[in-house]
Design a protein around this motif. Structure first.
Motif, PDB file in Angstrom:
ATOM      1  N   MET A 202       0.870  -1.241   0.014  1.00 64.49           N
ATOM      2  CA  MET A 202      -0.198   0.027  -0.162  1.00 64.49           C
ATOM      3  C   MET A 202       0.784   1.197  -0.163  1.00 64.49           C
ATOM      4  SD  MET A 202      -3.283   1.021   2.661  1.00 64.49           S
ATOM      5  CE  MET A 202      -3.501  -0.954   3.105  1.00 64.49           C
ATOM      6  N   ASP A 203       0.378   2.278  -0.689  1.00 65.47           N
ATOM      7  CA  ASP A 203       1.193   3.535  -0.902  1.00 65.47           C
ATOM      8  C   ASP A 203       1.354   4.362   0.482  1.00 65.47           C
ATOM      9  OD1 ASP A 203       0.175   6.816  -1.914  1.00 65.47           O
ATOM     10  OD2 ASP A 203       2.245   6.133  -2.021  1.00 65.47           O
ATOM     11  N   LEU A 204       2.377   4.852   0.954  1.00 69.28           N
ATOM     12  CA  LEU A 204       2.442   5.592   2.095  1.00 69.28           C
ATOM     13  C   LEU A 204       1.330   6.544   2.319  1.00 69.28           C
ATOM     14  CD1 LEU A 204       3.959   6.155   4.723  1.00 69.28           C
ATOM     15  CD2 LEU A 204       5.182   7.881   3.356  1.00 69.28           C
ATOM     16  N   PHE A 205       1.037   7.379   1.389  1.00 73.73           N
ATOM     17  CA  PHE A 205       0.098   8.337   1.404  1.00 73.73           C
ATOM     18  C   PHE A 205      -1.205   7.780   1.855  1.00 73.73           C
ATOM     19  CE2 PHE A 205       3.515  10.539  -0.484  1.00 73.73           C
ATOM     20  CZ  PHE A 205       3.713  11.854   0.342  1.00 73.73           C
ATOM     21  N   GLN A 206      -1.683   6.782   1.049  1.00 73.16           N
ATOM     22  CA  GLN A 206      -2.742   6.072   1.256  1.00 73.16           C
ATOM     23  C   GLN A 206      -2.802   5.563   2.615  1.00 73.16           C
ATOM     24  OE1 GLN A 206      -3.618   2.727  -1.535  1.00 73.16           O
ATOM     25  NE2 GLN A 206      -5.436   2.322  -0.526  1.00 73.16           N
ATOM     26  N   VAL A 207      -1.978   4.926   3.166  1.00 68.93           N
ATOM     27  CA  VAL A 207      -1.993   4.484   4.453  1.00 68.93           C
ATOM     28  C   VAL A 207      -2.189   5.565   5.476  1.00 68.93           C
ATOM     29  CG1 VAL A 207      -0.568   3.401   6.698  1.00 68.93           C
ATOM     30  CG2 VAL A 207      -0.326   2.623   4.136  1.00 68.93           C
ATOM     31  N   VAL A 208      -1.346   6.727   5.548  1.00 69.11           N
ATOM     32  CA  VAL A 208      -1.655   7.838   6.229  1.00 69.11           C
ATOM     33  C   VAL A 208      -2.990   8.384   6.112  1.00 69.11           C
ATOM     34  CG1 VAL A 208      -0.811  10.304   6.482  1.00 69.11           C
ATOM     35  CG2 VAL A 208       0.800   8.720   6.043  1.00 69.11           C
ATOM     36  N   ARG A 209      -3.541   8.541   4.895  1.00 65.33           N
ATOM     37  CA  ARG A 209      -4.872   8.915   4.758  1.00 65.33           C
ATOM     38  C   ARG A 209      -6.215   8.224   5.391  1.00 65.33           C
ATOM     39  NH1 ARG A 209      -3.919   9.931  -0.534  1.00 65.33           N
ATOM     40  NH2 ARG A 209      -4.759   7.905  -1.301  1.00 65.33           N
ATOM     41  N   ASP A 210      -5.855   6.569   5.188  1.00 64.42           N
ATOM     42  CA  ASP A 210      -6.846   5.972   5.598  1.00 64.42           C
ATOM     43  C   ASP A 210      -6.882   5.205   6.949  1.00 64.42           C
ATOM     44  OD1 ASP A 210      -7.550   6.139   3.003  1.00 64.42           O
ATOM     45  OD2 ASP A 210      -7.055   4.212   2.293  1.00 64.42           O
ATOM     46  N   ARG A 211      -5.581   5.443   7.460  1.00 60.16           N
ATOM     47  CA  ARG A 211      -5.611   4.784   9.190  1.00 60.16           C
ATOM     48  C   ARG A 211      -6.646   5.583   9.666  1.00 60.16           C
ATOM     49  NH1 ARG A 211      -5.235   6.758  13.494  1.00 60.16           N
ATOM     50  NH2 ARG A 211      -4.995   8.673  12.678  1.00 60.16           N
ATOM     51  N   ARG A 212      -7.545   4.762  10.835  1.00 64.73           N
ATOM     52  CA  ARG A 212      -8.347   5.277  11.883  1.00 64.73           C
ATOM     53  C   ARG A 212      -8.112   4.731  12.977  1.00 64.73           C
ATOM     54  NH1 ARG A 212      -9.205   7.630   7.895  1.00 64.73           N
ATOM     55  NH2 ARG A 212     -10.804   7.527   6.440  1.00 64.73           N
ATOM     56  N   SER A 213      -8.581   5.453  14.121  1.00 66.29           N
ATOM     57  CA  SER A 213      -8.688   4.871  15.546  1.00 66.29           C
ATOM     58  C   SER A 213      -9.679   3.808  15.494  1.00 66.29           C
ATOM     59  CB  SER A 213      -8.842   5.940  16.849  1.00 66.29           C
ATOM     60  OG  SER A 213      -7.725   6.717  16.544  1.00 66.29           O
ATOM     61  N   ILE A 214      -9.163   2.421  15.611  1.00 70.94           N
ATOM     62  CA  ILE A 214     -10.086   1.210  15.709  1.00 70.94           C
ATOM     63  C   ILE A 214     -10.608   0.926  17.214  1.00 70.94           C
ATOM     64  CG2 ILE A 214     -10.679  -0.988  15.180  1.00 70.94           C
ATOM     65  CD1 ILE A 214     -10.626   1.155  12.840  1.00 70.94           C
ATOM     66  N   ARG A 215     -11.854   0.982  17.424  1.00 74.33           N
ATOM     67  CA  ARG A 215     -12.302   0.560  18.797  1.00 74.33           C
ATOM     68  C   ARG A 215     -13.047  -0.318  18.900  1.00 74.33           C
ATOM     69  NH1 ARG A 215     -12.233   6.340  18.396  1.00 74.33           N
ATOM     70  NH2 ARG A 215     -10.729   7.391  19.553  1.00 74.33           N
ATOM     71  N   LYS A 216     -13.181  -1.204  17.927  1.00 74.70           N
ATOM     72  CA  LYS A 216     -14.021  -2.535  17.822  1.00 74.70           C
ATOM     73  C   LYS A 216     -13.340  -3.441  16.855  1.00 74.70           C
ATOM     74  CE  LYS A 216     -18.922  -3.623  17.358  1.00 74.70           C
ATOM     75  NZ  LYS A 216     -19.387  -4.485  16.637  1.00 74.70           N
ATOM     76  N   TYR A 217     -13.135  -4.762  17.550  1.00 77.68           N
ATOM     77  CA  TYR A 217     -12.361  -5.681  16.681  1.00 77.68           C
ATOM     78  C   TYR A 217     -13.035  -7.003  16.526  1.00 77.68           C
ATOM     79  CZ  TYR A 217      -8.586  -2.538  17.563  1.00 77.68           C
ATOM     80  OH  TYR A 217      -7.599  -1.323  17.533  1.00 77.68           O
ATOM     81  N   GLN A 218     -12.650  -7.759  15.547  1.00 78.09           N
ATOM     82  CA  GLN A 218     -13.191  -9.080  15.183  1.00 78.09           C
ATOM     83  C   GLN A 218     -12.611 -10.020  16.486  1.00 78.09           C
ATOM     84  OE1 GLN A 218     -12.390 -10.197  11.003  1.00 78.09           O
ATOM     85  NE2 GLN A 218     -12.690  -8.083  10.466  1.00 78.09           N
TER      86      GLN A 218
END
Ligand code: FMN
Length: 178
Positions: free
Chosen positions: A1-17
């Motif tokens: 994955m492109d670095l800029f895409q990783v930076v753009r799409d990261r979110r704080s995740i508070r619910k996990y499988q």
């Protein structure tokens, strides 16, 4: 994955499988953290990986009920406690750089997690002494942050950010760059 895409799409995740995380992936993101820059390259950071139920009750006891991430600490398959030894960093202009060093490494870890399809969430609102005592972390170590880790079970929308014109200046203070 492109670095800029990783930076753009990261979110704080508070619910996990309810799905275990492969150890190779944990090693990969720890290695991404290891490569971070630091004050005089002293690498003050330390990482405590808690797999399964390890140390979980101690962490829950240290997290306030109001912390929006507390449920994730209870339910994520893995938790990583990000610590620093301040004696392995410097202080300049009153700035304690162990915090910066460790924050950079922590963000490497979070971005690497996202690139591997995993979720994370930096958390800083807990009773540090209770975390240290509950997990047997030596006196003098600082607990800079804690993240749950696992496969996301939610897709949060992006949180708002300030415009570049509010935060980036060119030539003189206050003169917007864009
Ligand atoms: C230093 C720091 C401490 C944070 N502490 C917590 C926390 O204790 N609990 C929590 O649920 N989220 C915590 N967060 C996550 C932020 O709320 C989140 O990064 C912010 O709302 C932006 O959302 P995003 O990460 O999805 O872009 C923390 C983030 C940072 C950088």
């Amino acid at each position: 994955m492109d670095l800029f895409q990783v930076v753009r799409d990261r979110r704080s995740i508070r619910k996990y499988q309810d799905r275990p995380v492969e150890w190779e992936k944990i090693e990969q993101l720890l290695d991404a953290a290891r490569l971070a820059p630091s004050w005089k390259n002293m690498q003050c950071w330390r990482f405590l990986v808690l797999n399964g139920g390890e140390g979980r009750q101690a962490l829950l006891d240290a997290f306030p009920e109001d912390n929006p991430g507390k449920k994730a600490i209870a339910s994520a398959p893995v938790v990583i406690v990000v610590c620093a030894d301040p004696s392995e960093s410097g202080v300049e202009n009153g700035i304690e750089y162990y915090v910066a060093d460790t924050a950079i490494a922590f963000e490497h870890l979070c971005l690497a997690a996202h690139a591997l399809g995993l979720g994370s969430c930096w958390m800083g609102w807990y009773d540090e002494r209770a975390v240290r005592e509950g997990l047997g972390i030596p006196e003098g170590m600082r607990v800079v942050g804690i993240t749950p880790l696992g496969y996301p079970d939610q897709e949060p929308k992006p949180r708002p950010r300030k415009q570049l014109s509010e935060i980036a200046f060119v030539g003189q203070w206050g003169k917007a760059a864009c």
